[in-house]
Design a protein around this motif. Structure first.
Motif, short mmCIF file in Angstrom:
data_model
loop_
_atom_site.label_atom_id
_atom_site.label_comp_id
_atom_site.label_asym_id
_atom_site.label_seq_id
_atom_site.Cartn_x
_atom_site.Cartn_y
_atom_site.Cartn_z
N ASN A 47 31.18 34.94 42.38
CA ASN A 47 31.32 36.38 42.07
C ASN A 47 30.61 37.27 43.08
OD1 ASN A 47 32.86 35.83 39.83
ND2 ASN A 47 31.15 35.86 38.40
N ALA A 48 29.48 36.81 43.60
CA ALA A 48 28.76 37.63 44.60
C ALA A 48 29.56 37.68 45.90
CB ALA A 48 27.37 37.07 44.85
N THR A 49 30.29 36.60 46.18
CA THR A 49 31.13 36.56 47.39
C THR A 49 32.26 37.58 47.28
OG1 THR A 49 30.63 34.20 47.71
CG2 THR A 49 32.59 35.05 48.81
N SER A 50 33.01 37.51 46.18
CA SER A 50 34.13 38.45 46.01
C SER A 50 33.63 39.86 45.74
CB SER A 50 35.07 37.98 44.90
OG SER A 50 34.36 37.75 43.71
N GLY A 51 32.43 39.97 45.14
CA GLY A 51 31.86 41.29 44.86
C GLY A 51 31.57 42.10 46.12
N PHE A 52 31.40 41.39 47.23
CA PHE A 52 31.22 42.07 48.52
C PHE A 52 32.51 42.06 49.34
CE2 PHE A 52 26.37 42.16 49.07
CZ PHE A 52 26.36 43.56 49.04
N GLY A 53 33.64 41.77 48.66
CA GLY A 53 34.94 41.86 49.32
C GLY A 53 35.27 40.70 50.23
N LEU A 54 34.58 39.55 50.08
CA LEU A 54 34.85 38.39 50.93
C LEU A 54 35.80 37.43 50.21
CD1 LEU A 54 31.22 37.65 52.20
CD2 LEU A 54 32.93 39.15 53.21
N SER A 55 36.74 36.91 50.95
CA SER A 55 37.73 36.00 50.37
C SER A 55 37.10 34.62 50.15
CB SER A 55 38.93 35.89 51.30
OG SER A 55 39.77 34.85 50.85
N LYS A 56 37.46 34.01 49.01
CA LYS A 56 36.99 32.64 48.74
C LYS A 56 38.04 31.61 49.11
CE LYS A 56 36.09 34.01 44.49
NZ LYS A 56 35.72 34.09 43.08
N GLU A 57 39.29 32.08 49.28
CA GLU A 57 40.40 31.17 49.58
C GLU A 57 40.41 30.80 51.07
OE1 GLU A 57 41.99 30.19 46.88
OE2 GLU A 57 40.73 31.62 45.80
N GLY A 58 40.74 29.56 51.35
CA GLY A 58 40.94 29.12 52.73
C GLY A 58 39.71 29.23 53.61
N ARG A 59 38.55 29.27 52.99
CA ARG A 59 37.32 29.40 53.76
C ARG A 59 36.88 28.03 54.28
NH1 ARG A 59 33.71 33.07 54.51
NH2 ARG A 59 34.70 34.59 53.16
N GLU A 60 36.61 27.95 55.57
CA GLU A 60 36.26 26.65 56.17
C GLU A 60 34.90 26.15 55.72
OE1 GLU A 60 36.67 25.80 60.33
OE2 GLU A 60 38.55 26.94 60.40
N LEU A 61 33.91 27.07 55.68
CA LEU A 61 32.55 26.66 55.33
C LEU A 61 32.00 27.55 54.23
CD1 LEU A 61 30.98 26.19 58.89
CD2 LEU A 61 31.53 24.36 57.29
N CYS A 62 31.26 26.97 53.31
CA CYS A 62 30.53 27.75 52.32
C CYS A 62 29.19 27.07 52.09
CB CYS A 62 31.34 27.92 51.03
SG CYS A 62 31.30 26.47 49.94
#
Length: 261
Positions: A47-62
């Motif tokens: 939620n903090a990721t998407s809350g700052f407008g960052l996509s969670k899909e297709g992300r190479e590294l997390c």
């Protein structure tokens, strides 16, 4: 003068108390105040990721890849996965659903409780604050956050069952303090979703202040449609409704956080 970041884990094992909302908006408010902030999303829901407008899909590294690298001899660093916020001096280490498997995989891992600490410590001299948004549980991911942190920031919803289960959280803090991180303390308690029109909300505020004393922040985060809407636009409430009461509350909370060190 070199920086030495204050590391705060935002923790409450209850869901829906405004944990990610607080992590995102406090990070934004500290950034707006000119502080360098690293926000680590340690919640598989991201939620903090998407809350700052960052996509969670297709992300190479997390964050998962840093905690449990495919090649332990050559692990990815935060620098490989950090995304800089477009408005504030806030760097975000994103999470994806891949992190959900980490809880089980960490059980048999070496140094399982200190994985995050070993990643966070080298970043301390780059930031003023490092905020870790935790999952609504007291599992190994949260233990990692508590081991890496200087202080715990506990969001509590202004509702009837707000203090229920808190003794379990405080027990976990004490255990980590005793066995893994002797400098860990409860840094502050912030009351969220406060509706000043109800007697119940005031009763909860009184109860929390009586229980936690000066550890409870003066700032009350109001129940606000704007705060709730902001994440769906991939923005903090400071961007989405800059002049609203929600943004004002998080700015005041940031001032209190800064005054505590």
């Amino acid at each position: 003068m070199s920086k030495s970041a204050k590391v705060l884990a935002v923790v409450n094992q209850k869901g829906g108390v405004g944990k990610s909302t607080t992590a995102v908006n406090l990070s934004a408010a500290l950034g707006e105040a000119g502080k360098e902030v690293l926000l680590i999303d340690l919640d598989p829901q991201g939620n903090a990721t998407s809350g700052f407008g960052l996509s969670k899909e297709g992300r190479e590294l997390c964050i998962y890849d840093a905690l449990l690298p495919e090649d332990p001899a050559n692990p990815p660093s935060f620098a490989d996965m950090i995304e800089r916020h477009s408005v504030y001096p806030v760097d975000v280490v994103p999470a994806t659903i891949q992190l959900a498997g980490a809880e089980v995989e960490l059980v048999s891992a070496m140094s399982r409780e200190t994985r995050l600490k070993s990643l966070v410590d080298p970043e301390r001299d780059k930031y003023d604050y490092i905020i870790i948004d935790c999952a609504p549980s007291l599992g190994l991911l949260t233990i990692n956050a508590l081991t890496a942190a200087d202080g715990v920031l506990v969001p509590i919803q202004c509702e009837f069952y707000s203090l229920e289960g808190l003794s379990k959280l405080l027990d976990s803090v004490r255990l980590v303090n005793t066995h893994l991180n002797s400098s860990l303390e409860v840094f502050g308690v912030v009351m969220t979703m406060h509706d000043g029109r109800t007697k119940l909300a005031q009763q909860v505020v009184d109860e929390v202040r009586e229980f936690f004393g000066e550890t409870a922040f003066e700032t009350l985060i109001p129940r606000s449609v704007r705060i709730s809407e902001a994440p769906s636009h991939g923005e903090s409430v400071l961007e989405y409704d800059s002049r609203g009461k929600g943004a004002a509350a998080y700015r005041n909370l940031a001032k209190e956080v800064m005054s505590r060190g």
